[in-house]
Design a protein around this motif. Structure first.
Motif: not given
Length: 126
Positions: A69-74, A76-77, A111-116
């Motif tokens: 998750x951290x690899x994608x966005x700084x 987000x954790x 998945x994480x983008x949809x949740x965000x």
């Protein structure tokens, strides 16, 4: 008086214990009392380490998810991802998320983008 031959029950019990301890070294596989002590110790260790194994695997899964998750966005954790999953009421456990993070990172990102998007939209609208 005639000699009484002992029964086979005690011998059968000892052979069963010896089969359990056949892979132990030295007197731990030969002497009955020592075999009993080592058997108790081995079973206690096995019981304790089953619990430890669950804890270790959970830590490993959390580490893998957090790294992906951290690899994608700084900003987000892992903790935010899990919190948003609970808000969204998605039933994805850590084991499945870690497998997705290893095998298919793009799927985890979607998945994480949809949740965000969903959570931020709900917070924005009220």
């Amino acid at each position: 008086m005639t000699r009484i031959r002992r029964g086979y029950i005690a011998r059968r019990r000892r052979t069963k214990i010896r089969l359990f301890a056949s892979s132990f070294r030295g007197a731990h596989s030969r002497l009955t009392r020592t075999i009993n002590q080592q058997k108790i110790r081995a079973l206690v260790s096995a019981h304790r380490d089953r619990d430890r194994q669950k804890i270790k695997f959970r830590r490993l899964w959390i580490t893998r998810i957090n790294a992906a998750v951290r690899e994608r966005g700084v900003c987000y954790s892992y903790s935010r991802l899990i919190n948003d999953l609970y808000k969204r009421q998605l039933l994805l456990n850590r084991k499945i998320l870690a497998q997705i993070a290893i095998s298919n990172r793009n799927c985890l990102y979607t998945i994480s983008n949809e949740i965000i998007k969903e959570v931020s939209w709900k917070e924005y609208t009220g």
